[in-house]
Design an enzyme around this catalytic site. Structure first.
Site, mmCIF file in Angstrom:
data_model
loop_
_atom_site.group_PDB
_atom_site.id
_atom_site.type_symbol
_atom_site.label_atom_id
_atom_site.label_comp_id
_atom_site.label_asym_id
_atom_site.label_seq_id
_atom_site.Cartn_x
_atom_site.Cartn_y
_atom_site.Cartn_z
ATOM 1 N N GLU A 352 0.816 -1.228 0.000
ATOM 2 C CA GLU A 352 0.000 0.000 0.000
ATOM 3 C C GLU A 352 0.845 1.271 0.000
ATOM 4 O O GLU A 352 0.712 2.114 0.885
ATOM 5 C CB GLU A 352 -0.964 -0.020 1.198
ATOM 6 C CG GLU A 352 -1.960 -1.146 1.089
ATOM 7 C CD GLU A 352 -2.943 -1.211 2.244
ATOM 8 O OE1 GLU A 352 -4.146 -1.202 1.972
ATOM 9 O OE2 GLU A 352 -2.504 -1.295 3.402
HETATM 10 C C1 ACM Z 1 -1.950 -5.538 3.800
HETATM 11 O O1 ACM Z 1 -3.025 -6.085 4.110
HETATM 12 N N1 ACM Z 1 -1.887 -4.232 3.666
HETATM 13 C C2 ACM Z 1 -0.753 -6.321 3.579
#
Ligand code: ACM
Length: 575
Positions: A352
């Site tokens: 992310e």
């Molecule tokens: C994640 O769930 N951001 C690895």
């Protein structure tokens, strides 16, 4: 993990007379006209590779029961002592470990030996129980420990009780030969967003061990908190440990592990043959670091400590002029994570990441990998690291959902799929933790008061009915990205994004935050054992119907252990 060749594990299943595969049993097997089927009463999780009932009477334990080990077999002695302690508490018998003393009263003997065939590999074992003798053999102490877990599950649920009870202590007459499908069977705790004190981590380790997990992945850092002591950077815990999700500075804490705390966790895990895989997430999910270390921000100023619930927040600065300072930070934090932990794997995060260029991300991944190579560690990361150059032996953690999977093999493959392809092409292996199967913070059903549902509702069947090959293949199975050899294993991921009551809204009071172990118990059970079986058991011995029968029996153990599991309405729990 550095483990034995997969070929050796495959060989373990060829143990002569034990050629009976415990195929899924008909629900009414126990009542069949031919008489009771002794296997129908077994409720082992994960299901072993081979189980055969000998048809003989159960092996009865008694006041004279002894755990026999060879005097030179230290591995057997230490695993035997742990098993004896469990038996002593639950049975009230003396259960000495060693050779039977001359003239001692007779009683069933449980014999442990690490002199089993090398083909059993690191974690394989055999059990033969008949008459007055139970033999557990493995090639390593670790294999014995896994086998002792099976013995534990062959005993009545009261074996999990800390108080002695008067039930019929007997082990069914069985031959078992068993070895795991995958080398890596992890469970992740998000101690970054919500801190788990050492005793709560130990409780989680106890639960992992019962289901043969072997890797505790600690998500030690996130936007909302930094939990690892780093000698060269005391600010990380002075500032970064002052928050957790929903908890501003001054509301409690500080929340971090001293070096002694961390070593206590590593030791406790090692006693259960579980490695600790530390994660330092970055370059995103790093607000706690950015609040502590001004030099890793583009303007050279610390950000305010963050205790909110957003993702996609600003990253560590990756512009060329800042790289020397960021490299120094990475050197300090990864060296400390590597040296304090027990695994040959360190997790670098990588998920992310908003608004960075691929060149910047490549620099971050390559620099982290260089520091870890100096420490002799393998790199693991969320699957986004697959877009970057990866060193030999890297592991990518596939946290994709059904939408990613549906795009495999189509003209519109999602970036996640390209990252997986790219990682595999570079020789990386895969740990599968699909969000819509193995993220324990996904609500089981809409009534569950904790967690999220962005990857969907995940009931028991959904968390059970997959494997790493199926989730890295197109939905119809016609395009598979990974081979069995490219799969390192599976992971159950216990996130703490919304670890409070009433999680469909943001919290308005700290009272909504239930104790961490209450949260962990509720979201992990019954699904954590399901994911354990995905990682351990061969496809031929798995079926959801039989798993559901077994999990209902396992719940009696959870009652003895005081595990506050979710009595999901779709599972036919017994009173
Ligand atoms: C994640 O769930 N951001 C690895």
């Amino acid at each position: 993990m550095s483990r034995s060749p997969r070929a050796a594990l495959a060989a373990t299943v060829a143990v002569g007379a034990l050629a009976f595969v415990a195929a899924p049993l008909p629900a009414n097997a126990a009542d069949s006209a031919a008489g009771a089927d002794p296997l129908a009463d077994l409720a082992l999780v994960p299901q072993p590779s081979h189980v055969a009932a000998t048809g003989a009477d159960p092996v009865e334990l008694g006041a004279g029961t002894v755990i026999k080990v060879h005097p030179l077999d230290d591995g057997a002695a230490s695993v035997g002592e742990g098993f004896a302690e469990l038996l002593r508490d639950a049975t009230g018998y003396a259960v000495p470990v060693g050779q039977r003393a001359a003239g001692a009263s007779r009683g069933a003997t449980i014999e442990l030996s690490t002199r089993g065939d090398a083909a059993l590999g690191d974690e394989g074992y055999t059990i033969q129980a008949e008459g007055t003798h139970v033999s557990l053999e493995a090639h390593t102490a670790e294999g014995l420990f896994r086998g002792a877990t099976t013995l534990r599950q062959l005993l009545p649920p009261e074996v999990e009780s800390a108080e002695a009870s008067d039930v019929a202590w007997a082990i069914p007459s069985v031959d078992i030969s068993d070895a795991p499908r995958y080398d890596y069977r992890g469970a992740m705790l998000d101690v970054g967003r919500r801190f788990y004190p050492v005793d709560d981590v130990k409780r989680f380790i106890d639960h992992m061990a019962l289901y043969k997990y072997n890797a505790l992945h600690l998500h030690l850092t996130d936007d909302q908190g930094w939990r690892l002591t780093v000698d060269a950077r005391p600010e990380l815990t002075q500032v970064g440990a002052s928050t957790q999700s929903g908890w501003k500075p001054g509301t409690g804490g500080p929340w971090f592990y001293t070096k002694a705390d961390y070593q206590e966790i590593v030791k406790y895990a090692a006693d259960h043959f579980i490695e600790v895989v530390p994660e330092i997430d970055g370059p995103s999910h790093a607000m706690a670091a950015k609040a502590s270390i001004p030099e890793i921000n583009c303007d050279g100023k610390a950000v305010a400590p963050y205790s909110g619930f957003d993702v996609g927040l600003p990253t560590i600065c990756l512009t060329p002029e800042k790289r020397a300072e960021v490299r120094a930070y990475l050197q300090d934090v990864f060296t400390e994570a590597a040296q304090q932990s027990s695994s040959d794997i360190v997790h670098i995060g990588g998920d992310e990441v908003p608004s960075t260029t691929q060149e910047q991300m490549d620099w971050y991944v390559e620099t982290s990998a260089e520091v870890l190579a100096e420490q002799g560690k393998r790199v693991m990361g969320w699957h986004q690291i697959g877009a970057s150059p990866l060193p030999e032996g890297s592991i990518m953690q596939w946290w994709a959902d059904a939408g990613d999977q549906a795009s495999i093999g189509t003209p519109n493959e999602r970036p996640d799929v390209r990252e997986l392809r790219n990682a595999l092409a570079q020789g990386a292996t895969v740990v599968a933790s699909p969000a819509d199967r193995s993220y324990l913070d996904m609500k089981y059903d809409a009534s569950v008061p904790y967690g999220l549902s962005w990857a969907g509702l995940v009931d028991l069947e959904r968390s059970y009915d997959w494997d790493p090959i199926s989730v890295t293949s197109s939905t119809d199975g016609s395009v598979s990205l990974a081979t069995e050899e490219q799969i390192e294993g599976v992971e159950a991921a216990l996130w703490a994004d919304r670890a409070y009551y009433g999680s469909t809204k943001l919290p308005t009071s700290l009272d909504q935050f239930i104790p961490v172990s209450q949260y962990a118990d509720f979201v992990s059970f019954p699904r954590m054992p399901a994911i354990a079986e995905v990682g351990w058991s061969a496809p031929e011995v798995r079926s959801f119907d039989d798993f559901e029968r077994r999990i209902v029996q396992q719940a009696h153990r959870w009652d003895e252990m005081g595990i506050g599991y979710y009595k999901a309405p779709d599972v036919p729990w017994e009173e």
